[in-house]
Design an enzyme around this catalytic site. Structure first.
Site, short mmCIF file in Angstrom:
data_model
loop_
_atom_site.label_atom_id
_atom_site.label_comp_id
_atom_site.label_asym_id
_atom_site.label_seq_id
_atom_site.Cartn_x
_atom_site.Cartn_y
_atom_site.Cartn_z
N SER A 267 3.32 2.22 -4.07
CA SER A 267 4.47 3.12 -3.88
C SER A 267 5.71 2.61 -4.62
O SER A 267 6.44 3.40 -5.23
CB SER A 267 4.77 3.31 -2.39
OG SER A 267 4.94 2.06 -1.74
N HIS A 297 -3.47 1.99 0.85
CA HIS A 297 -2.04 1.61 0.90
C HIS A 297 -1.48 2.08 2.25
O HIS A 297 -1.99 1.70 3.30
CB HIS A 297 -1.35 2.22 -0.33
CG HIS A 297 0.05 1.75 -0.59
ND1 HIS A 297 0.57 0.58 -0.09
CD2 HIS A 297 1.08 2.30 -1.32
CE1 HIS A 297 1.83 0.43 -0.49
NE2 HIS A 297 2.16 1.47 -1.23
N HIS A 343 -5.44 -8.07 1.74
CA HIS A 343 -4.22 -7.75 0.98
C HIS A 343 -4.42 -8.19 -0.46
O HIS A 343 -5.09 -9.19 -0.73
CB HIS A 343 -2.99 -8.46 1.58
CG HIS A 343 -1.71 -7.84 1.13
ND1 HIS A 343 -1.07 -8.22 -0.03
CD2 HIS A 343 -0.96 -6.85 1.67
CE1 HIS A 343 0.03 -7.49 -0.17
NE2 HIS A 343 0.12 -6.65 0.85
N ARG A 352 4.86 -9.44 8.73
CA ARG A 352 5.22 -8.14 9.31
C ARG A 352 4.30 -7.83 10.49
O ARG A 352 4.70 -7.19 11.47
CB ARG A 352 5.13 -7.03 8.24
CG ARG A 352 6.06 -7.26 7.05
CD ARG A 352 5.79 -6.26 5.93
NE ARG A 352 4.42 -6.34 5.44
CZ ARG A 352 3.87 -5.50 4.58
NH1 ARG A 352 4.58 -4.49 4.10
NH2 ARG A 352 2.63 -5.65 4.19
N ASP A 398 -0.33 -2.96 8.60
CA ASP A 398 -0.88 -1.73 9.15
C ASP A 398 -1.79 -1.95 10.36
O ASP A 398 -2.08 -1.02 11.10
CB ASP A 398 -1.66 -0.97 8.07
CG ASP A 398 -0.76 -0.57 6.92
OD1 ASP A 398 0.35 -0.09 7.19
OD2 ASP A 398 -1.14 -0.77 5.76
C1 LIG Z 1 -5.66 -4.12 0.69
C2 LIG Z 1 -6.90 -4.12 -0.18
C3 LIG Z 1 -7.00 -2.76 -0.88
C4 LIG Z 1 -6.72 -5.21 -1.25
O1 LIG Z 1 -7.74 -5.04 -2.20
P1 LIG Z 1 -8.17 -6.22 -3.19
O2 LIG Z 1 -6.98 -6.91 -3.74
O3 LIG Z 1 -9.10 -5.61 -4.19
O4 LIG Z 1 -8.92 -7.20 -2.20
P2 LIG Z 1 -9.99 -8.32 -2.54
O5 LIG Z 1 -9.79 -8.90 -3.90
O6 LIG Z 1 -9.98 -9.24 -1.39
O7 LIG Z 1 -11.35 -7.47 -2.57
C5 LIG Z 1 -12.58 -8.09 -2.84
C6 LIG Z 1 -13.67 -7.33 -2.12
O8 LIG Z 1 -13.48 -7.47 -0.71
C7 LIG Z 1 -13.42 -6.19 -0.12
N1 LIG Z 1 -12.45 -6.17 0.96
C8 LIG Z 1 -11.15 -6.51 0.92
N2 LIG Z 1 -10.56 -6.23 2.10
C9 LIG Z 1 -11.53 -5.73 2.90
C10 LIG Z 1 -11.53 -5.22 4.22
N3 LIG Z 1 -10.42 -5.16 4.95
N4 LIG Z 1 -12.69 -4.76 4.73
C11 LIG Z 1 -13.81 -4.79 3.99
N5 LIG Z 1 -13.86 -5.21 2.72
C12 LIG Z 1 -12.73 -5.69 2.19
C13 LIG Z 1 -12.94 -5.28 -1.24
O9 LIG Z 1 -13.22 -3.91 -0.95
C14 LIG Z 1 -13.67 -5.84 -2.42
O10 LIG Z 1 -14.98 -5.35 -2.37
P3 LIG Z 1 -15.81 -5.01 -3.73
O11 LIG Z 1 -15.92 -6.31 -4.47
O12 LIG Z 1 -17.11 -4.48 -3.23
O13 LIG Z 1 -14.99 -3.99 -4.47
C15 LIG Z 1 -8.17 -4.42 0.64
O14 LIG Z 1 -8.03 -5.66 1.31
C16 LIG Z 1 -8.48 -3.33 1.65
O15 LIG Z 1 -9.13 -2.34 1.29
N6 LIG Z 1 -8.01 -3.47 2.93
C17 LIG Z 1 -8.18 -2.43 3.93
C18 LIG Z 1 -7.17 -1.32 3.72
C19 LIG Z 1 -5.78 -1.76 4.12
O16 LIG Z 1 -5.57 -2.34 5.16
N7 LIG Z 1 -4.80 -1.42 3.26
C20 LIG Z 1 -3.41 -1.75 3.52
C21 LIG Z 1 -2.96 -2.88 2.68
S1 LIG Z 1 -1.31 -3.39 3.11
#
Ligand SMILES: CC(C)(COP(=O)(O)OP(=O)(O)OC[C@H]1O[C@@H](n2cnc3c(N)ncnc32)[C@H](O)[C@@H]1OP(=O)(O)O)[C@@H](O)C(=O)NCCC(=O)NCCS
Length: 461
Positions: A267, A297, A343, A352, A398
Site C-alpha cells: 500500500s 496484505h 512477514h 504492533r 493482523d
Molecule cells: C506476509 C507474507 C505474504 C510474506 O511473504 P514472503 O516474504 O514471501 O514470506 P516467506 O519468504 O517466509 O515465504 C516462504 C514460503 O513460506 C510460506 N509462508 C510464509 N508465511 C506463511 C504462513 N503464514 N502460512 C503458511 N505459509 C507461509 C510462503 O507462502 C512461501 O511459500 P512458497 O515457497 O510455497 O511460495 C507471508 O508470510 C504470508 O502469506 N502470511 C500470511 C498472510 C498475512 O498475514 N499477511 C499480512 C502480512 S503483514
C-alpha cells in the site's frame, strides 16, 4: 486532561537531518513544514553530493523473480522497519510514542493526530498542536453529496474496500493539487496544494467509512462530526460506537500503530509510485487501498477472524492444543497460508502485535477469542518452523486486530480492512507531501524478460 507539554515536545529530533530548529508550541503543521522544507532540500542535496555514487551492493536475479525482497529502492522518511526490532516512527518505537505523544482527556493511548505530526516533521507535537489538528480535520470532514450517493448506490454485497477505493478516487473531483497543476503551478510550489489535499483526505475518511458501514450493515442516521472531539472519537461516533470509551481508546491505538510500516509494503509503495506520476493524493491513496485489499496484505486482518471462526466451528470453543495444532496443519496441507503469521521483512514477533496484546491484557483479559489468539500464538510458530518454509514463523499485526474490534462489538469482519486503510492514509500522505516538497521524480525502474536474463548470463559464472 491532555498530558502536560513534555520537554521532548520542543526538543528537535530528526531521523534524516542534523540541523533542525524548534517548533514553537502554537505553530500550525503547515507553518512548521514551511520552515522545515528548505532545510531538508539542502540536506538531501548534501547527501546526494557526498554519497550519490555509492552502491548498496549487487542485485541478484533471484531478487527480480522473488518480489524484490530486500532490494534497496525507495526513500521513505516517516518510518523504518528493522527485521529484529520492528517499526520505528521517525526513530521512535511503539512504546516510545505511547509514552511521548499527547493523549485525549482521560485517555492513555496516543492520539493519531500526534503521530501524523511526528511522521511529517520528526518532532513530538505539543498537546495544543494536536488539539488544533483535531479541530482542523473535523472542519474538513464533510464529504461531497455525490460521493455519499456514490457509496449509497453500491450494492451492500460489494466489498467495503471496493466502496472505499471508489469513494476516495471520487474525492479527486475537488483536488487542490489537480486544479493548481491545471493552472500551471510551479514545481517548487507542489507541496502546498498536496498538503491541503492530504489534510482533506485524512479528514474525510471517517465520513466515508461511516457511510460505507451504513450502506453495508444498515446502520441508520449517521451522527454529525463533533468539532470538539478528536479524530478517533469522531470515527467511532460515525460507526455508531461513540459512547464506547474502550472502543475509542482502541481506535486511537489502532490508527496510530497501523499508520506506517516503511515504504516497501504494497500500500505504501503503490501510493508513492502513483503519486510520482503527479496523480493527486486522492488518486494515489485510492491505489494504495486497492493494494491493501489483498489477502497477503491488509485483508489479512479479516482473514484471521474468518480462519479463527472456522476453526471454532470445526474443533469447538475450548479446543485442546492438540486439536488447534491439527487444524493449523490442515490449513498448511490444504495449500493455504496461516493468516496473521509471517512477514516479508520482520523476523520476530511484530511489536504492533505486542502492543495490541498488551491492550487486550489490560482491557479484556477474559475474552474467549483473545484467549484463543493467545493459544494460537503458542502453537503456530512451532508448526511453521516444523513445516520449514516460512522465513518468519511469528505473528504480525493482523493476528490480533480483529479480536479487539470484535470484543467491542464491531464484528463485521469484511469492514476491518477499511479501518486499516484509514490508518495507512497517515503514512502515505506524509510521504506524498515530502515527495512533492523534495521534487521526487517519476518512478521508472528497469524490467527484464526471462529470455534476456538467460542471454545476459550465458557462459558467465
Ligand atoms: C506476509 C507474507 C505474504 C510474506 O511473504 P514472503 O516474504 O514471501 O514470506 P516467506 O519468504 O517466509 O515465504 C516462504 C514460503 O513460506 C510460506 N509462508 C510464509 N508465511 C506463511 C504462513 N503464514 N502460512 C503458511 N505459509 C507461509 C510462503 O507462502 C512461501 O511459500 P512458497 O515457497 O510455497 O511460495 C507471508 O508470510 C504470508 O502469506 N502470511 C500470511 C498472510 C498475512 O498475514 N499477511 C499480512 C502480512 S503483514
Amino acid at each position: 486532561m491532555f498530558r502536560p507539554a513534555l520537554k521532548q515536545a520542543r526538543v528537535t529530533r530528526s531521523a534524516f537531518s542534523s540541523v533542525r530548529f524548534a517548533s514553537t508550541g502554537s505553530q500550525s503543521l503547515k507553518e512548521r513544514m514551511q520552515q522545515l522544507i528548505p532545510k531538508e532540500i539542502e540536506n538531501v542535496k548534501a547527501i546526494r553530493a557526498e554519497h550519490g555514487k555509492k552502491s548498496f551492493g549487487p542485485v541478484t536475479v533471484d531478487q527480480l523473480y522473488g518480489g524484490m525482497r530486500g532490494l534497496p529502492a525507495l526513500i521513505w522518511d516517516g518510518s523504518v522497519l528493522d527485521p529484529e526490532e520492528g517499526i520505528r516512527f521517525r526513530n521512535y518505537t511503539i512504546p516510545d510514542i505511547q509514552r511521548l505523544l499527547p493523549t485525549a482527556p482521560g485517555g492513555s493511548e496516543p492520539l493519531p493526530e500526534g503521530l501524523f505530526w511526528l511522521l511529517l516533521t520528526g518532532e513530538v507535537p505539543t498537546p495544543e498542536q494536536v488539539k488544533a489538528l483535531s479541530a482542523d480535520w473535523a472542519s474538513r470532514a464533510e464529504i461531497p453529496g455525490f460521493v455519499q450517493e456514490l457509496i449509497d448506490r453500491c450494492p451492500p454485497t460489494l466489498h467495503p474496500m471496493s466502496q472505499f477505493s471508489l469513494a476516495v478516487t471520487a474525492l479527486n473531483h475537488d483536488s487542490a493539487f489537480a486544479k493548481a497543476y491545471a493552472n500551471g503551478i510551479s514545481k517548487k510550489e507542489y507541496w502546498g496544494p498536496v498538503f491541503e489535499d492530504c489534510m482533506d483526505l485524512i479528514a474525510k475518511l471517517p465520513a466515508i467509512a461511516g457511510r460505507i458501514y451504513q450502506n453495508v450493515y444498515g446502520q441508520k442516521n449517521l451522527p454529525p462530526i463533533d468539532p470538539t472531539k478528536d479524530y478517533s472519537a469522531n470515527l467511532a461516533t460515525l460507526l455508531g460506537f461513540g459512547d464506547n470509551e474502550g472502543f475509542v481508546e482502541l481506535l486511537r491505538l489502532y490508527v496510530t500503530i497501523h499508520s506506517d510500516h516503511e515504504g516497501g509494503n504494497v500500500s505504501a509503495h503503490t501510493g508513492k509510485l502513483v503519486g510520482s506520476a503527479l496523480s493527486d493524493p486522492f488518486l494515489s491513496f485510492a491505489a494504495s487501498l486497492n493494494g491493501l485489499a489483498g489477502p497477503l496484505h491488509g485483508l489479512a486482518n479479516q482473514e484471521v477472524l474468518v480462519w479463527l471462526t472456522k476453526m471454532q466451528e470445526k474443533i469447538g470453543e475450548d479446543a485442546t492444543d492438540e486439536a488447534v495444532k491439527e487444524y493449523v496443519w490442515s490449513t498448511l496441507k490444504g495449500g493455504q497460508v496461516v493468516p496473521g503469521y509471517g512477514h516479508a521483512v520482520l523476523r520476530k514477533t511484530d511489536p504492533r502485535y505486542m502492543a495490541q496484546r498488551e491492550f487486550a491484557l489490560k482491557h479484556l483479559p477474559e475474552d474467549k477469542l483473545f484467549k484463543l489468539v493467545g493459544q494460537v500464538y503458542e502453537i503456530v510458530p512451532g508448526v511453521l518452523l516444523e513445516a520449514g518454509k516460512a522465513k518468519n514463523p511469528w505473528p504480525n499485526v493482523d493476528a490480533h486486530s480483529g479480536v479487539l474490534l470484535t470484543h467491542y462489538g464491531l464484528n463485521q469482519m469484511q469492514f476491518y480492512t477499511v479501518l486499516f486503510g484509514i490508518s495507512r492514509a497517515f503514512g502515505v500522505a506524509a510521504q506524498l507531501i515530502w515527495d512533492r516538497a523534495l521534487g521526487a521524480p517519476l518512478e521508472r525502474p528497469k524490467s527484464y524478460s526471462s529470455e534476456i536474463i538467460k542471454k545476459m548470463f550465458t557462459g558467465k559464472n
